[in-house]
Design a protein around this motif. Structure first.
Motif, PDB file in Angstrom:
ATOM      1  N   ALA A   1       0.837  -1.196   0.000  1.00  0.00           N
ATOM      2  CA  ALA A   1       0.000   0.000   0.000  1.00  0.00           C
ATOM      3  C   ALA A   1       0.872   1.247   0.000  1.00  0.00           C
ATOM      4  N   LEU A   2       1.860   1.251   0.857  1.00  0.00           N
ATOM      5  CA  LEU A   2       2.774   2.390   0.952  1.00  0.00           C
ATOM      6  C   LEU A   2       3.454   2.672  -0.393  1.00  0.00           C
ATOM      7  N   ILE A   3       3.907   1.610  -1.040  1.00  0.00           N
ATOM      8  CA  ILE A   3       4.611   1.759  -2.319  1.00  0.00           C
ATOM      9  C   ILE A   3       3.687   2.373  -3.367  1.00  0.00           C
ATOM     10  N   MET A   4       2.487   1.818  -3.486  1.00  0.00           N
ATOM     11  CA  MET A   4       1.569   2.288  -4.532  1.00  0.00           C
ATOM     12  C   MET A   4       1.023   3.678  -4.251  1.00  0.00           C
ATOM     13  N   VAL A   5       0.723   3.931  -2.996  1.00  0.00           N
ATOM     14  CA  VAL A   5       0.115   5.213  -2.653  1.00  0.00           C
ATOM     15  C   VAL A   5       1.110   6.365  -2.856  1.00  0.00           C
ATOM     16  N   HIS A   6       2.356   6.156  -2.439  1.00  0.00           N
ATOM     17  CA  HIS A   6       3.301   7.278  -2.426  1.00  0.00           C
ATOM     18  C   HIS A   6       4.237   7.363  -3.629  1.00  0.00           C
ATOM     19  N   GLY A   7       4.486   6.256  -4.294  1.00  0.00           N
ATOM     20  CA  GLY A   7       5.486   6.250  -5.354  1.00  0.00           C
ATOM     21  C   GLY A   7       5.134   7.184  -6.491  1.00  0.00           C
ATOM     22  N   ASP A   8       6.150   7.551  -7.271  1.00  0.00           N
ATOM     23  CA  ASP A   8       5.904   8.385  -8.448  1.00  0.00           C
ATOM     24  C   ASP A   8       6.756   7.895  -9.613  1.00  0.00           C
ATOM     25  N   ASP A   9       6.808   8.697 -10.675  1.00  0.00           N
ATOM     26  CA  ASP A   9       7.521   8.267 -11.872  1.00  0.00           C
ATOM     27  C   ASP A   9       9.012   8.044 -11.626  1.00  0.00           C
ATOM     28  N   ARG A  10       9.534   8.610 -10.558  1.00  0.00           N
ATOM     29  CA  ARG A  10      10.961   8.438 -10.281  1.00  0.00           C
ATOM     30  C   ARG A  10      11.234   7.275  -9.332  1.00  0.00           C
ATOM     31  N   GLY A  11      10.177   6.627  -8.877  1.00  0.00           N
ATOM     32  CA  GLY A  11      10.387   5.465  -8.011  1.00  0.00           C
ATOM     33  C   GLY A  11       9.620   5.564  -6.713  1.00  0.00           C
ATOM     34  N   LEU A  12      10.204   5.011  -5.655  1.00  0.00           N
ATOM     35  CA  LEU A  12       9.552   5.024  -4.354  1.00  0.00           C
ATOM     36  C   LEU A  12       9.606   6.413  -3.746  1.00  0.00           C
ATOM     37  N   ARG A  13       8.665   6.663  -2.843  1.00  0.00           N
ATOM     38  CA  ARG A  13       8.775   7.823  -1.959  1.00  0.00           C
ATOM     39  C   ARG A  13       8.461   7.294  -0.565  1.00  0.00           C
ATOM     40  N   MET A  14       9.432   7.344   0.296  1.00  0.00           N
ATOM     41  CA  MET A  14       9.241   6.808   1.637  1.00  0.00           C
ATOM     42  C   MET A  14       8.764   7.910   2.571  1.00  0.00           C
ATOM     43  N   PRO A  15       7.659   7.663   3.280  1.00  0.00           N
ATOM     44  CA  PRO A  15       7.323   8.597   4.346  1.00  0.00           C
ATOM     45  C   PRO A  15       8.444   8.500   5.395  1.00  0.00           C
ATOM     46  N   PRO A  16       8.937   9.632   5.890  1.00  0.00           N
ATOM     47  CA  PRO A  16      10.107   9.604   6.769  1.00  0.00           C
ATOM     48  C   PRO A  16      10.026   8.603   7.914  1.00  0.00           C
ATOM     49  N   LYS A  17       8.860   8.471   8.518  1.00  0.00           N
ATOM     50  CA  LYS A  17       8.787   7.575   9.671  1.00  0.00           C
ATOM     51  C   LYS A  17       8.944   6.108   9.294  1.00  0.00           C
ATOM     52  N   MET A  18       8.742   5.791   8.029  1.00  0.00           N
ATOM     53  CA  MET A  18       8.953   4.418   7.580  1.00  0.00           C
ATOM     54  C   MET A  18      10.302   4.243   6.890  1.00  0.00           C
ATOM     55  N   ALA A  19      10.927   5.338   6.511  1.00  0.00           N
ATOM     56  CA  ALA A  19      12.120   5.264   5.677  1.00  0.00           C
ATOM     57  C   ALA A  19      13.281   4.589   6.398  1.00  0.00           C
ATOM     58  N   PRO A  20      13.815   3.513   5.824  1.00  0.00           N
ATOM     59  CA  PRO A  20      15.005   2.904   6.419  1.00  0.00           C
ATOM     60  C   PRO A  20      16.162   3.902   6.460  1.00  0.00           C
ATOM     61  N   ILE A  21      16.228   4.746   5.443  1.00  0.00           N
ATOM     62  CA  ILE A  21      17.240   5.798   5.401  1.00  0.00           C
ATOM     63  C   ILE A  21      16.498   7.121   5.281  1.00  0.00           C
ATOM     64  N   GLU A  22      16.675   8.002   6.257  1.00  0.00           N
ATOM     65  CA  GLU A  22      15.956   9.277   6.223  1.00  0.00           C
ATOM     66  C   GLU A  22      16.619  10.287   5.301  1.00  0.00           C
ATOM     67  N   ALA A  23      17.929  10.206   5.239  1.00  0.00           N
ATOM     68  CA  ALA A  23      18.649  11.162   4.397  1.00  0.00           C
ATOM     69  C   ALA A  23      19.940  10.539   3.906  1.00  0.00           C
ATOM     70  N   VAL A  24      20.325  10.924   2.707  1.00  0.00           N
ATOM     71  CA  VAL A  24      21.584  10.448   2.159  1.00  0.00           C
ATOM     72  C   VAL A  24      22.431  11.667   1.784  1.00  0.00           C
ATOM     73  N   VAL A  25      23.680  11.611   2.161  1.00  0.00           N
ATOM     74  CA  VAL A  25      24.600  12.699   1.822  1.00  0.00           C
ATOM     75  C   VAL A  25      25.348  12.308   0.558  1.00  0.00           C
ATOM     76  N   VAL A  26      25.226  13.146  -0.454  1.00  0.00           N
ATOM     77  CA  VAL A  26      25.936  12.900  -1.705  1.00  0.00           C
ATOM     78  C   VAL A  26      27.016  13.962  -1.874  1.00  0.00           C
ATOM     79  N   PRO A  27      28.271  13.574  -1.721  1.00  0.00           N
ATOM     80  CA  PRO A  27      29.359  14.531  -1.909  1.00  0.00           C
ATOM     81  C   PRO A  27      29.584  14.780  -3.398  1.00  0.00           C
ATOM     82  N   ILE A  28      29.814  16.034  -3.730  1.00  0.00           N
ATOM     83  CA  ILE A  28      30.100  16.363  -5.127  1.00  0.00           C
ATOM     84  C   ILE A  28      31.568  16.712  -5.202  1.00  0.00           C
TER      85      ILE A  28
END
Length: 484
Positions: free
Chosen positions: A273-300
């Motif tokens: 349900a979570l996957i279908m309700v929240h996902g979009d054309d770019r993939g999953l969207r995790m609600p923060p409270k369910m997200a295994p990873i809340e944030a990812v740091v991408v160094p440039i």
RNA sequence: CGGGGCGUAGCUCAGCUUGGUAGAGCGCUGCGUUCGGGACGCAGAGGUCACAGGUUCAAAUCCUGCCGCCCCGACCA
């Protein structure tokens, strides 16, 4: 207009084109599950398991807080035990898998692989319960179950799946009813406040009721294709199982009585349900409270410049120190690939950190819940404030995602005005169609033949009305929809 | 379980009609240049053509069977 050389999203089709295709692609590409070499079964991969663990944590904490304890009952159920509750057996027999041999030896009695555990728990409760002082018994178990399904999809319906099943025994019917309502409310709360999936709660119609139950209650979510998904159930079993398994207790007045039992379950289907309700054309969207990873740091990182990576590691430590579930992506990939990768996995916040940011003493935070280029999707935050700002942002994202999903449910819940409109809306698969209903099984069966939709759940009727499906007097209000 | 479709490289697919030694793009590996939205060059690896029979001098290709997947339906607390 020429197509851009690089499409916005590789890997998965647009969500709106074919939900089913999108759904499966997302499940595999985001590495939640893999198809296993067993018919109808999936492997829950580490990221998928981490997501499941978030759901487990949210539920388990609430079960404990309401006085329940975890235990474990056997996977295998002797056939004679299964046969004791007639309705239950009939309801489950097409789905039961059997063990017939031990090694090379044929067993004298077949063993069912549990499709649910009422019947293996019943005899144990009979053994444990003697007096009203032994009640209530409030037990839950986290287990796998097997149901031989004709048609399977990751999370939504698989041959083997993970769930929890609560099994309680009470001295009185009102107490059992109270338990059933309490647990349904926990499901509602976890679905809405944690998974950000809005649901309708209510009672199931007699034809949708759990085999062997006197009352079944459910939470029902609405998927983007207009089909409903039952995401948690809570059953009042009356004294049916107590009679079948002889679970009796001496009451205060010294009479011998059967206990009142309940059972309630939520499975990894909730993740579907979570996957279908929240996902979009770019993939999953995790609600923060369910997200295994809340944030990812991408160094440039520019070639030969390791100041950025050091700053990123410092930032990671700062965020971890604040108790956030964060990850630093040091893979040898270009930033664009990493962006796309974490978007597919639905990580709520991406932190971009490059030489420009460091020079300015800031980091760039990008929200996954906002569309690309949408206002407020990207904010610049002083390095020292990232943790506190992120905490607030995660709250905001959680709230926003629930609001978005709620808006969809609201606009796709339609009170039909007349019978013709009712049937039309159902055939159109327009969503949750809300009508005053007579409650008759024949009426529901007719609607199903005509539209393939059934009642999802029922709630009390306010005032007198006519059933919009058949014209008989209405007794309840019902949501009708096709279901998964 | 009924109707339909599809199984060829990790992924998406071409080749099959008309049998003749296995292909592309993406991905993957190595080196180099790159790095603020899915880079580029060079070099490479990777396939019992789902599986089992049959026809044939010869089968990815034709025939039969079987397994799996997808869609629709039935079934499914």
């Amino acid at each position: 207009m020429a197509q851009p050389k690089t499409p916005l999203v590789k890997e998965i089709p647009p969500k709106g084109a074919d939900l089913s295709e999108w759904y499966q692609a997302v499940c595999y590409k985001a590495e939640l599950v893999s198809l296993a070499p067993v018919r109808g079964c999936v492997v829950l991969r580490p990221y998928g398991f981490a997501l499941w663990e978030r759901l487990v944590a949210a539920l388990d904490e609430r079960f404990k807080a309401t006085g329940h304890e975890n235990a474990y009952f056997p996977l295998l159920i002797p056939e004679h035990l299964l046969l004791k509750e007639q309705e239950h057996v009939e309801g489950f027999s097409p789905e039961v898998a059997w063990v017939t041999h031990g090694g090379n030896e044929r067993l004298s009695e077949r063993l069912a692989i549990r499709p649910t555990s009422e019947v293996i728990i019943g005899p144990m409760y009979a053994d444990w319960i003697r007096s009203y002082r032994d009640l209530p018994i409030l037990i839950n178990q986290w287990v796998n179950v097997v149901r031989w399904e004709k048609r399977t999809r990751p999370f939504l319906r698989t041959t083997e799946f993970l769930w929890q099943e609560g099994h309680t025994a009470h001295a009185s019917e009102p107490e059992a009813r109270e338990e059933v309502v309490r647990m349904l409310d926990i499901y509602r709360e976890v679905a809405q406040d944690i998974a950000a999936v809005p649901v309708y709660t209510g009672e199931k119609s007699s034809s949708e009721r759990f085999a062997g139950a006197t009352h079944t209650f459910s939470i029902e979510a609405l998927m983007p294709d207009g089909r409903a998904l039952q995401s948690g159930t809570s059953h009042e079993l009356g004294q049916n199982f107590a009679r079948a398994y002889d679970i009796k207790f001496a009451a205060e007045d010294q009479s011998l009585q059967y206990v009142w039992t309940t059972s309630w379950g939520m499975s990894w289907r909730m993740l579907g349900a979570l996957i279908m309700v929240h996902g979009d054309d770019r993939g999953l969207r995790m609600p923060p409270k369910m997200a295994p990873i809340e944030a990812v740091v991408v160094p440039i990182v520019k070639a030969g410049d390791d100041r950025v990576i050091h700053a990123a590691r410092d930032l990671l430590a700062q965020l971890k120190g604040s108790g956030l579930r964060v990850r630093l992506d040091e893979r040898d990939l270009r930033p664009g690939n990493k962006f796309a990768d974490w978007e597919m996995r639905g990580v709520p916040i991406r932190v971009e950190l490059g030489a420009n940011d460091i020079a300015a003493g800031v980091a760039t935070l990008v929200r996954r819940d906002k569309a690309k280029g949408e206002a407020g999707g990207k904010v610049t935050v002083a390095l020292a404030d990232v943790a506190s700002r992120m905490t607030a942002l995660l709250e905001e994202i959680q709230t926003n995602m629930f609001a978005q999903a709620s808006e969809f449910l609201r606009t796709h819940t339609i009170a039909a005005g007349d019978t013709a409109e009712f049937f039309h809306l159902l055939r159109e698969r327009a969503g949750m169609i809300d009508i005053p209903w007579c409650g008759r099984a024949q009426c529901e069966a007719f609607v199903k033949v005509e539209t393939s939709a059934t009642t999802r759940n029922l709630r009390p009727l306010d005032g007198a009305a006519t059933c919009l499906a058949c014209g008989e007097p209405a007794t309840v209000r019902a949501y009708f929809a096709q279901s998964y």
